[in-house]
Design a protein around this motif. Structure first.
Motif, PDB file in Angstrom:
ATOM      1  N   ASP A  88      38.539  12.251  -5.042  1.00 15.77           N
ATOM      2  CA  ASP A  88      39.097  13.331  -5.877  1.00 15.77           C
ATOM      3  C   ASP A  88      38.025  14.123  -6.619  1.00 15.77           C
ATOM      4  OD1 ASP A  88      41.715  12.816  -5.158  1.00 15.77           O
ATOM      5  OD2 ASP A  88      42.118  11.521  -6.874  1.00 15.77           O
ATOM      6  N   CYS A  89      36.819  14.180  -6.049  1.00 13.46           N
ATOM      7  CA  CYS A  89      35.736  14.871  -6.762  1.00 13.46           C
ATOM      8  C   CYS A  89      35.994  16.377  -6.883  1.00 13.46           C
ATOM      9  CB  CYS A  89      34.393  14.617  -6.079  1.00 13.46           C
ATOM     10  SG  CYS A  89      34.267  15.257  -4.398  1.00 13.46           S
ATOM     11  N   ASP A  90      36.893  16.918  -6.087  1.00 15.22           N
ATOM     12  CA  ASP A  90      37.206  18.337  -6.190  1.00 15.22           C
ATOM     13  C   ASP A  90      38.092  18.647  -7.404  1.00 15.22           C
ATOM     14  OD1 ASP A  90      39.077  16.784  -4.754  1.00 15.22           O
ATOM     15  OD2 ASP A  90      40.092  18.589  -4.023  1.00 15.22           O
ATOM     16  N   SER A  91      38.685  17.575  -8.000  1.00 15.01           N
ATOM     17  CA  SER A  91      39.571  17.801  -9.149  1.00 15.01           C
ATOM     18  C   SER A  91      39.269  16.914 -10.350  1.00 15.01           C
ATOM     19  CB  SER A  91      41.035  17.569  -8.723  1.00 15.01           C
ATOM     20  OG  SER A  91      41.214  16.239  -8.233  1.00 15.01           O
ATOM     21  N   ASP A  92      38.405  15.917 -10.171  1.00 12.97           N
ATOM     22  CA  ASP A  92      38.092  14.973 -11.255  1.00 12.97           C
ATOM     23  C   ASP A  92      36.774  15.378 -11.916  1.00 12.97           C
ATOM     24  OD1 ASP A  92      37.180  12.795 -12.799  1.00 12.97           O
ATOM     25  OD2 ASP A  92      38.252  11.356 -11.559  1.00 12.97           O
ATOM     26  N   PRO A  93      36.803  15.905 -13.135  1.00 13.35           N
ATOM     27  CA  PRO A  93      35.561  16.382 -13.782  1.00 13.35           C
ATOM     28  C   PRO A  93      34.557  15.266 -14.051  1.00 13.35           C
ATOM     29  CG  PRO A  93      37.415  16.445 -15.319  1.00 13.35           C
ATOM     30  CD  PRO A  93      37.984  16.172 -13.977  1.00 13.35           C
ATOM     31  N   ASP A  94      35.036  14.049 -14.291  1.00 11.54           N
ATOM     32  CA  ASP A  94      34.111  12.941 -14.522  1.00 11.54           C
ATOM     33  C   ASP A  94      33.315  12.635 -13.265  1.00 11.54           C
ATOM     34  OD1 ASP A  94      34.954  12.665 -17.143  1.00 11.54           O
ATOM     35  OD2 ASP A  94      36.464  11.154 -16.659  1.00 11.54           O
ATOM     36  N   VAL A 138      34.292  10.249   2.283  1.00 14.51           N
ATOM     37  CA  VAL A 138      34.838  11.603   2.155  1.00 14.51           C
ATOM     38  C   VAL A 138      36.132  11.661   2.966  1.00 14.51           C
ATOM     39  CG1 VAL A 138      34.417  14.058   2.503  1.00 14.51           C
ATOM     40  CG2 VAL A 138      32.508  12.532   1.925  1.00 14.51           C
ATOM     41  N   GLU A 139      37.234  12.000   2.309  1.00 13.64           N
ATOM     42  CA  GLU A 139      38.534  11.909   2.975  1.00 13.64           C
ATOM     43  C   GLU A 139      39.320  13.209   3.007  1.00 13.64           C
ATOM     44  OE1 GLU A 139      40.591   8.699   1.114  1.00 13.64           O
ATOM     45  OE2 GLU A 139      39.297   7.152   2.016  1.00 13.64           O
ATOM     46  N   THR A 140      38.911  14.208   2.233  1.00  8.31           N
ATOM     47  CA  THR A 140      39.672  15.456   2.212  1.00  8.31           C
ATOM     48  C   THR A 140      38.745  16.663   2.323  1.00  8.31           C
ATOM     49  OG1 THR A 140      39.590  15.801  -0.199  1.00  8.31           O
ATOM     50  CG2 THR A 140      41.347  14.362   0.659  1.00  8.31           C
ATOM     51  N   ARG A 141      39.329  17.775   2.706  1.00 11.35           N
ATOM     52  CA  ARG A 141      38.571  19.016   2.816  1.00 11.35           C
ATOM     53  C   ARG A 141      38.035  19.445   1.454  1.00 11.35           C
ATOM     54  NH1 ARG A 141      40.842  24.691   5.458  1.00 11.35           N
ATOM     55  NH2 ARG A 141      38.922  25.914   5.165  1.00 11.35           N
ATOM     56  N   GLY A 142      38.868  19.246   0.395  1.00 16.33           N
ATOM     57  CA  GLY A 142      38.439  19.627  -0.943  1.00 16.33           C
ATOM     58  C   GLY A 142      37.224  18.844  -1.396  1.00 16.33           C
ATOM     59  N   GLU A 143      37.204  17.535  -1.136  1.00 20.62           N
ATOM     60  CA  GLU A 143      36.055  16.704  -1.491  1.00 20.62           C
ATOM     61  C   GLU A 143      34.816  17.174  -0.745  1.00 20.62           C
ATOM     62  OE1 GLU A 143      38.669  12.604  -2.238  1.00 20.62           O
ATOM     63  OE2 GLU A 143      37.479  12.866  -0.411  1.00 20.62           O
ATOM     64  N   ALA A 144      34.992  17.458   0.548  1.00 16.68           N
ATOM     65  CA  ALA A 144      33.855  17.895   1.366  1.00 16.68           C
ATOM     66  C   ALA A 144      33.281  19.205   0.840  1.00 16.68           C
ATOM     67  CB  ALA A 144      34.288  18.040   2.820  1.00 16.68           C
ATOM     68  N   GLN A 145      34.156  20.149   0.473  1.00 16.01           N
ATOM     69  CA  GLN A 145      33.679  21.453   0.003  1.00 16.01           C
ATOM     70  C   GLN A 145      32.922  21.322  -1.315  1.00 16.01           C
ATOM     71  OE1 GLN A 145      33.925  24.469   1.800  1.00 16.01           O
ATOM     72  NE2 GLN A 145      32.311  24.830   0.270  1.00 16.01           N
ATOM     73  N   PHE A 146      33.441  20.478  -2.233  1.00 17.51           N
ATOM     74  CA  PHE A 146      32.723  20.284  -3.488  1.00 17.51           C
ATOM     75  C   PHE A 146      31.333  19.719  -3.228  1.00 17.51           C
ATOM     76  CE2 PHE A 146      31.178  17.476  -6.796  1.00 17.51           C
ATOM     77  CZ  PHE A 146      31.159  18.324  -7.890  1.00 17.51           C
ATOM     78  N   LEU A 147      31.246  18.748  -2.346  1.00 18.25           N
ATOM     79  CA  LEU A 147      29.964  18.109  -2.058  1.00 18.25           C
ATOM     80  C   LEU A 147      28.970  19.080  -1.431  1.00 18.25           C
ATOM     81  CD1 LEU A 147      31.488  14.776  -0.767  1.00 18.25           C
ATOM     82  CD2 LEU A 147      29.912  14.951  -2.699  1.00 18.25           C
ATOM     83  N   VAL A 148      29.462  19.923  -0.523  1.00 15.28           N
ATOM     84  CA  VAL A 148      28.590  20.932   0.079  1.00 15.28           C
ATOM     85  C   VAL A 148      28.049  21.864  -1.004  1.00 15.28           C
ATOM     86  CG1 VAL A 148      28.522  22.941   1.606  1.00 15.28           C
ATOM     87  CG2 VAL A 148      29.669  20.851   2.359  1.00 15.28           C
ATOM     88  N   ASP A 149      28.943  22.321  -1.877  1.00 14.58           N
ATOM     89  CA  ASP A 149      28.528  23.227  -2.953  1.00 14.58           C
ATOM     90  C   ASP A 149      27.559  22.548  -3.924  1.00 14.58           C
ATOM     91  OD1 ASP A 149      30.183  25.128  -1.842  1.00 14.58           O
ATOM     92  OD2 ASP A 149      31.838  24.770  -3.238  1.00 14.58           O
ATOM     93  N   ALA A 150      27.690  21.211  -4.072  1.00 10.40           N
ATOM     94  CA  ALA A 150      26.824  20.461  -4.990  1.00 10.40           C
ATOM     95  C   ALA A 150      25.451  20.180  -4.391  1.00 10.40           C
ATOM     96  CB  ALA A 150      27.497  19.157  -5.394  1.00 10.40           C
ATOM     97  N   GLY A 151      25.294  20.442  -3.102  1.00 14.40           N
ATOM     98  CA  GLY A 151      23.981  20.279  -2.471  1.00 14.40           C
ATOM     99  C   GLY A 151      23.778  18.971  -1.737  1.00 14.40           C
ATOM    100  N   ILE A 152      24.850  18.255  -1.385  1.00 13.84           N
ATOM    101  CA  ILE A 152      24.714  17.001  -0.647  1.00 13.84           C
ATOM    102  C   ILE A 152      24.138  17.289   0.741  1.00 13.84           C
ATOM    103  CG2 ILE A 152      26.965  16.936   0.537  1.00 13.84           C
ATOM    104  CD1 ILE A 152      25.504  13.965  -1.390  1.00 13.84           C
ATOM    105  N   ASP A 153      23.350  16.374   1.274  1.00 11.96           N
ATOM    106  CA  ASP A 153      22.760  16.568   2.602  1.00 11.96           C
ATOM    107  C   ASP A 153      23.704  16.176   3.724  1.00 11.96           C
ATOM    108  OD1 ASP A 153      20.104  17.477   1.863  1.00 11.96           O
ATOM    109  OD2 ASP A 153      19.763  15.457   1.087  1.00 11.96           O
ATOM    110  N   CYS A 154      24.416  15.045   3.553  1.00 14.59           N
ATOM    111  CA  CYS A 154      25.298  14.548   4.613  1.00 14.59           C
ATOM    112  C   CYS A 154      26.549  13.935   4.013  1.00 14.59           C
ATOM    113  CB  CYS A 154      24.595  13.484   5.464  1.00 14.59           C
ATOM    114  SG  CYS A 154      23.469  14.141   6.691  1.00 14.59           S
ATOM    115  N   MET A 155      27.594  13.843   4.840  1.00 18.10           N
ATOM    116  CA  MET A 155      28.851  13.247   4.396  1.00 18.10           C
ATOM    117  C   MET A 155      29.381  12.302   5.472  1.00 18.10           C
ATOM    118  SD  MET A 155      30.617  16.610   2.649  1.00 18.10           S
ATOM    119  CE  MET A 155      30.059  17.711   3.956  1.00 18.10           C
ATOM    120  N   GLN A 156      30.054  11.255   5.006  1.00 20.10           N
ATOM    121  CA  GLN A 156      30.596  10.239   5.896  1.00 20.10           C
ATOM    122  C   GLN A 156      31.965   9.817   5.387  1.00 20.10           C
ATOM    123  OE1 GLN A 156      28.163   6.727   6.022  1.00 20.10           O
ATOM    124  NE2 GLN A 156      29.495   5.608   7.422  1.00 20.10           N
TER     125      GLN A 156
END
Length: 277
Positions: free
Chosen positions: A203-209, A233-251
């Motif tokens: 839920d990183c796309d909606s959880d501020p903590d 990573v289980e949802t499109r929203g989580e993936a998009q947040f991570l991409v925007d945050a600068g993550i290199d890879c997702m699994q």
């Protein structure tokens, strides 16, 4: 005659007895499977954030009972991690993983191991045999050590990593953020990859903590020049947040579940390769 209470020494309540007997049965099946080589890997892709293609795969050990069914890891892994059986599982994972690398020259693969297997003669022999046959395997092998395991014997882990990194082997710190890594050790370890624990991804796309924690962990990885991977990573929203945050890879399941027979997989028999013991 007074009835004996289940709380008296040497007695067990029926539920505890049933659980203990079940655990004994499962451990017996695990020992039998390891003795007969009744193991395999399930392969899960780790996807590059920029390319959208697999950067490497993680090989997850699967242990089978006599009927060929997978014994759920959560039924035995916590018990065996501190036993000799845990080292044998690490050996099976390494053997299967190195065999896959030998059969697939373009494959890059990560394999899990416990710090307790460092210096274990059988594990070391398996690695040496495969590297002797094909030195390119070391350049395509990633060894994942959990944060909690690494911190139990940090000095030993540092020496172990230094020796094998000279052979081209890459190291990943698994479940980063879940344990108690000292920043002093993080600087001295020289891990090539950090895999951020999936609890922070949920839920990183909606959880501020979780957003705050992920941004901090990604920044730490970048500061120490380490490749960053987000787990679970289980949802499109989580993936998009991570991409925007600068993550290199997702699994995670958003990109693909672990598969024992992915489309590219070639079994040892089909390849005519005998795996080193």
């Amino acid at each position: 005659m007074a009835r004996r209470s289940f709380s008296e020494p040497g007695t067990e309540d029926p539920l505890t007895y049933a659980v203990n007997e079940r655990d004994k049965s499962i451990l017996s099946m695990v020992r039998s499977a390891l003795a007969t080589g009744n193991t395999m890997l399930a392969f899960q892709p780790v996807i590059g954030s920029v390319t959208g293609e697999p950067a490497f795969y993680e090989g997850l050990i699967r242990i089978l009972d006599d009927s060929g069914r997978i014994i759920p890891a959560n039924q035995f892994m916590d018990v065996v991690e501190t036993q000799e059986l845990g080292r044998e599982i690490d050996c099976a994972a390494l053997r299967n993983g190195l065999g896959a690398l030998a059969r697939h020259p373009s494959l890059r693969l990560s394999i899990n191991m416990s710090a307790r297997s460092i210096g274990y003669p059988k594990w070391t022999q398996i690695l040496k045999r495969f590297l002797t046959r094909d030195e390119t395997i070391g350049e395509r092998l990633i060894l994942e050590i959990t944060e909690s395991s690494a911190m139990q014997v940090p000095e030993l882990v540092k020496t172990f990593m230094a020796d094998l990194q000279d052979k081209g082997i890459t190291f990943a710190l698994d479940d980063f953020g879940a344990g108690q890594t000292s920043f002093r050790y993080l600087k001295e370890f020289y891990f090539d990859i950090i895999k951020i624990d999936g609890h922070f991804v949920h839920d990183c796309d909606s959880d501020p903590d979780n957003q705050c924690i992920l941004n901090a962990l990604i920044t730490i990885g970048q500061q120490f020049d380490m490749f960053t991977v987000a787990e679970r990573v289980e949802t499109r929203g989580e993936a998009q947040f991570l991409v925007d945050a600068g993550i290199d890879c997702m699994q995670g399941y958003y990109y693909g579940a672990p598969e024992v027979r992915p489309s590219w997989f070639l079994p040892a028999k089909a390849a005519g390769i005998r795996q080193a013991g």
